[in-house]
Design a protein around this motif. Structure first.
Motif, PDB file in Angstrom:
ATOM      1  N   HIS A   7       1.846 -48.518 -22.757  1.00  0.00           N
ATOM      2  CA  HIS A   7       1.053 -49.250 -23.763  1.00  0.00           C
ATOM      3  C   HIS A   7       0.123 -48.321 -24.538  1.00  0.00           C
ATOM      4  O   HIS A   7      -0.205 -47.226 -24.097  1.00  0.00           O
ATOM      5  CB  HIS A   7       0.247 -50.389 -23.124  1.00  0.00           C
ATOM      6  CG  HIS A   7      -0.778 -50.004 -22.103  1.00  0.00           C
ATOM      7  ND1 HIS A   7      -0.487 -49.935 -20.747  1.00  0.00           N
ATOM      8  CD2 HIS A   7      -2.082 -49.649 -22.225  1.00  0.00           C
ATOM      9  CE1 HIS A   7      -1.597 -49.583 -20.092  1.00  0.00           C
ATOM     10  NE2 HIS A   7      -2.568 -49.399 -20.956  1.00  0.00           N
ATOM     11  N   GLU A  54      -2.397 -53.032 -25.540  1.00  0.00           N
ATOM     12  CA  GLU A  54      -3.408 -53.622 -24.662  1.00  0.00           C
ATOM     13  C   GLU A  54      -4.695 -53.754 -25.476  1.00  0.00           C
ATOM     14  O   GLU A  54      -5.162 -52.748 -26.060  1.00  0.00           O
ATOM     15  CB  GLU A  54      -3.638 -52.683 -23.462  1.00  0.00           C
ATOM     16  CG  GLU A  54      -4.709 -53.118 -22.497  1.00  0.00           C
ATOM     17  CD  GLU A  54      -4.936 -52.085 -21.400  1.00  0.00           C
ATOM     18  OE1 GLU A  54      -5.359 -50.964 -21.701  1.00  0.00           O
ATOM     19  OE2 GLU A  54      -4.650 -52.415 -20.248  1.00  0.00           O
ATOM     20  N   HIS A  79      -6.886 -45.648 -25.680  1.00  0.00           N
ATOM     21  CA  HIS A  79      -6.096 -44.747 -24.820  1.00  0.00           C
ATOM     22  C   HIS A  79      -4.607 -45.033 -24.973  1.00  0.00           C
ATOM     23  O   HIS A  79      -4.213 -46.039 -25.563  1.00  0.00           O
ATOM     24  CB  HIS A  79      -6.528 -44.845 -23.349  1.00  0.00           C
ATOM     25  CG  HIS A  79      -6.289 -46.162 -22.678  1.00  0.00           C
ATOM     26  ND1 HIS A  79      -7.235 -47.179 -22.648  1.00  0.00           N
ATOM     27  CD2 HIS A  79      -5.211 -46.642 -22.003  1.00  0.00           C
ATOM     28  CE1 HIS A  79      -6.743 -48.211 -21.982  1.00  0.00           C
ATOM     29  NE2 HIS A  79      -5.521 -47.920 -21.576  1.00  0.00           N
ATOM     30  N   GLU A 130      -3.794 -42.447 -19.923  1.00  0.00           N
ATOM     31  CA  GLU A 130      -3.640 -43.203 -18.665  1.00  0.00           C
ATOM     32  C   GLU A 130      -2.221 -42.981 -18.174  1.00  0.00           C
ATOM     33  O   GLU A 130      -1.279 -42.951 -18.976  1.00  0.00           O
ATOM     34  CB  GLU A 130      -3.871 -44.702 -18.928  1.00  0.00           C
ATOM     35  CG  GLU A 130      -3.662 -45.583 -17.703  1.00  0.00           C
ATOM     36  CD  GLU A 130      -3.841 -47.068 -17.993  1.00  0.00           C
ATOM     37  OE1 GLU A 130      -4.030 -47.453 -19.153  1.00  0.00           O
ATOM     38  OE2 GLU A 130      -3.780 -47.860 -17.046  1.00  0.00           O
TER      39      GLU A 130
HETATM   40 CO   LIG Z   1      -4.581 -49.220 -20.126  1.00  0.00          CO
END
Ligand SMILES: [Co+2]
Ligand SMILES: CC[C@H](C(=O)O)C(=O)SCCNC(=O)CCNC(=O)[C@H](O)C(C)(C)COP(=O)(O)OP(=O)(O)OC[C@H]1O[C@@H](n2cnc3c(N)ncnc32)[C@H](O)[C@@H]1OP(=O)(O)O
Length: 136
Positions: A7, A54, A79, A130
């Motif tokens: 994502h 997200e 991110h 991430e």
């Molecule tokens: Co995330």
């Protein structure tokens, strides 16, 4: 080491308003909000078929995204999340390469119930990364 793009995350001041923009203006399929107290955020996921967006809003006093939103009051790209097969192997490789793994280096369960880690933005072209283990 890197697998799929899981994502792209956008930090927002108001997740209900942001969800309505994606649902109504962009006609997207937006999930119900999930409060992740462990992570200090409330999230929704916009399903794009081959990946997700997200949307995240601060939750609680010490949200890790509060400072980001102070600098970017309307929100912004926060991110990017890549999938990895083995998060421990990935972590150990990155530490050996001198990258900073955030927190205590122990993976925590993310919004998908899979182990995640975060890497310092200063080590990855100014982008918070991430890593999410593809298997639970
Ligand atoms: Co995330
Ligand atoms: C896991 C649940 C869910 C999921 O997908 O399943 C999530 O994704 S939860 C997401 C929220 N959680 C996190 O973001 C955890 C990791 N983040 C952190 O630990 C912090 O946000 C941190 C350390 C990256 C930044 O914290 P803070 O902003 O308080 O620190 P600084 O102000 O000292 O920032 C240091 C330096 O980095 C720049 N910065 C900060 N955030 C970002 C960012 N998102 N992207 C790029 N750069 C960022 C900041 O501007 C500072 O730069 P400088 O040049 O020194 O001013």
């Amino acid at each position: 080491m890197l697998g799929r793009l899981n994502h792209v995350a956008i930090a927002v001041p108001n997740i209900a308003a942001a969800s309505a923009i994606y649902r109504e203006t962009l006609g997207a399929d937006v999930s119900e909000p999930q409060s992740l107290t462990d992570h200090g955020v409330t999230v929704v996921f916009v399903d794009l078929g081959n990946t997700k967006v997200e949307l995240l809003e601060p939750l609680g006093e010490s949200s890790p995204i509060a400072a980001f939103l102070e600098k970017n009051p309307s929100g912004g790209m926060h991110h990017i999340c890549y999938e990895v097969e083995d998060i421990f192997k990935a972590r150990d490789h990155l530490i050996k390469e001198g990258a900073r793994v955030l927190g205590d280096g122990k993976p925590k369960l993310g919004a998908h119930g899979k182990p995640v880690l975060f890497l310092h933005p200063k080590d990855f072209c100014g982008t918070l990364v991430e890593l999410e283990q593809s298997a639970a």
